[in-house]
Design an enzyme around this catalytic site. Structure first.
Site, PDB file in Angstrom:
ATOM      1  N   HIS A 155       0.181   0.366   7.856  1.00 52.20           N
ATOM      2  CA  HIS A 155       0.530   1.693   7.358  1.00 52.20           C
ATOM      3  C   HIS A 155       1.287   2.499   8.412  1.00 52.20           C
ATOM      4  CE1 HIS A 155      -3.249   1.294   4.606  1.00 52.20           C
ATOM      5  NE2 HIS A 155      -2.266   0.497   4.244  1.00 52.20           N
ATOM      6  N   ASP A 196       0.866  -1.170   0.000  1.00 52.72           N
ATOM      7  CA  ASP A 196       0.000   0.000   0.000  1.00 52.72           C
ATOM      8  C   ASP A 196       0.905   1.224   0.000  1.00 52.72           C
ATOM      9  OD1 ASP A 196      -2.143  -1.712   0.172  1.00 52.72           O
ATOM     10  OD2 ASP A 196      -2.585  -1.279   2.277  1.00 52.72           O
ATOM     11  N   CYS A 251      -4.651   9.786   5.386  1.00 55.25           N
ATOM     12  CA  CYS A 251      -5.094   8.625   4.590  1.00 55.25           C
ATOM     13  C   CYS A 251      -6.066   9.029   3.495  1.00 55.25           C
ATOM     14  CB  CYS A 251      -5.795   7.605   5.475  1.00 55.25           C
ATOM     15  SG  CYS A 251      -4.776   6.829   6.733  1.00 55.25           S
TER      16      CYS A 251
END
Length: 344
Positions: free
Chosen positions: A223, A177, A328
């Protein structure tokens, strides 16, 4: 002037993509979702009332509207996606999955300097997530900007491994990601975790290694945006509940460190939260002196203010519900500044 130009998270922000809650979905708990969230085999997701989903969608759009007005007050151009229809299942020769929404461009797209990269995401439901942003990204491409896509992964079951109780990704193919990376000019810090493997970093090095220095780290399980935030050269915000200065990449240990330990829990609407209370650390910088913080996080705002940073408090009620905060749910397409080294 390049339309795409972003080498760090603190240069004066000029253009940004914000997410959309228009087609908010709750993907099924397949092996990739269970792996990402480290859910036990026995976990069963409850069905949510349509009224609750609609409430979250409506309130998120209200909060995005507030954020847009704030950013535009600072002269930032804000772009929004046309969220694709998600009624059809995402199907490949190997698996089938409910598709995911267009809330978090930071996860599915990475900008390194003048190039926008579509990330090879490990979650099956997010396989086509970047499609929702094509109404924007194709405008850049048609104006001569650089867009590339990492190799599309197969995401077969053998990619998802557990070392005892700890999930990690196999090295079968590049997987990451975009939110696994910290951008710091010439230096890129890549978090190896259950949302990014070493093969992903190796692919990035193969393509961009002549321009950037890549550093591997492993500071959190997925993350990095709720564990480390680079605020400006010489100043870093860290999650005091997870790491200390000694856990930082060696290049960052001499920086001035703000250790945040007291997140305010904003709660969540669905049957289980997609983010911890540390989503409060998911701040967005407008420039080196100005940072947007979720309005409930008064302790964090005070800590930043004591370091000379102007804090803009803004409402964002459902960060834990959907699993993403200001950072995000945005992608800074253009910031002032060029390729620099901050460690020489």
């Amino acid at each position: 002037m390049n339309l795409i130009n972003s080498y760090n998270d603190w240069g004066k922000l000029e253009e940004i993509i914000l997410g959309s809650s228009k087609n908010l979905t709750l993907p099924d708990i397949d092996v990739s979702v269970r792996h990402f969230f480290d859910l036990p085999e026995s976990f069963a997701q409850e069905s949510q009332a349509e009224s609750v989903i609609e409430k979250v969608k409506t309130e998120m759009e209200e909060d995005f509207s507030d954020l847009t007005k704030l950013l535009e007050r600072y002269g930032v151009k804000v772009r929004r996606p046309e969220a694709i229809e998600l009624a059809e299942k995402c199907t490949t020769p190997f698996w089938q999955s409910q598709q995911s929404h267009a809330l978090m461009p930071r996860d599915c797209m990475l900008i390194l300097g003048d190039t926008l990269i579509e990330a090879p995401m490990p979650s099956r439901s997010r396989f086509f997530e970047s499609q929702s942003f094509r109404n924007i990204t194709m405008q850049y491409q048609l104006k001569g900007e650089k867009l590339i896509s990492a190799p599309k992964p197969t995401l077969t079951d053998d990619n998802y491994l557990w070392d005892g109780k700890v999930p990690y990704l196999a090295e079968n193919e590049p997987l990451f990601d975009a939110a696994n990376l910290l951008r710091c000019g010439k230096d890129i810090f890549y978090n190896v975790s259950n949302s990014g493997n070493r093969a992903g970093m190796e692919w990035l090095e193969n393509v961009f290694g002549d321009k950037f220095n890549f550093h591997v780290m492993s500071v959190c399980s997925d993350h990095v945006g709720t564990t480390i935030q680079l605020l400006k050269p010489g100043l870093v915000l860290i999650n005091g509940g997870r790491i200390s200065v000694k856990n930082l990449p060696k290049e960052l240990r001499d920086w001035d460190v703000i250790t945040f330990k007291d997140p305010a829990d904003i709660g969540y609407e669905f049957d289980w939260p997609r983010a911890s209370e540390w989503i409060s650390m998911n701040v967005l910088s407008i420039d080196e002196k100005t940072v947007i913080v979720e309005e409930s996080q008064k302790v964090l705002a005070d800590q930043l203010s004591k370091k000379g940073i102007e804090v803009e408090l803004c409402r964002f009620r459902h960060g834990r519900t959907v699993g993403g905060g200001f950072h995000c749910c945005s992608l800074d397409v253009r910031r002032q500044g060029s390729l620099e080294s901050y460690f020489e």
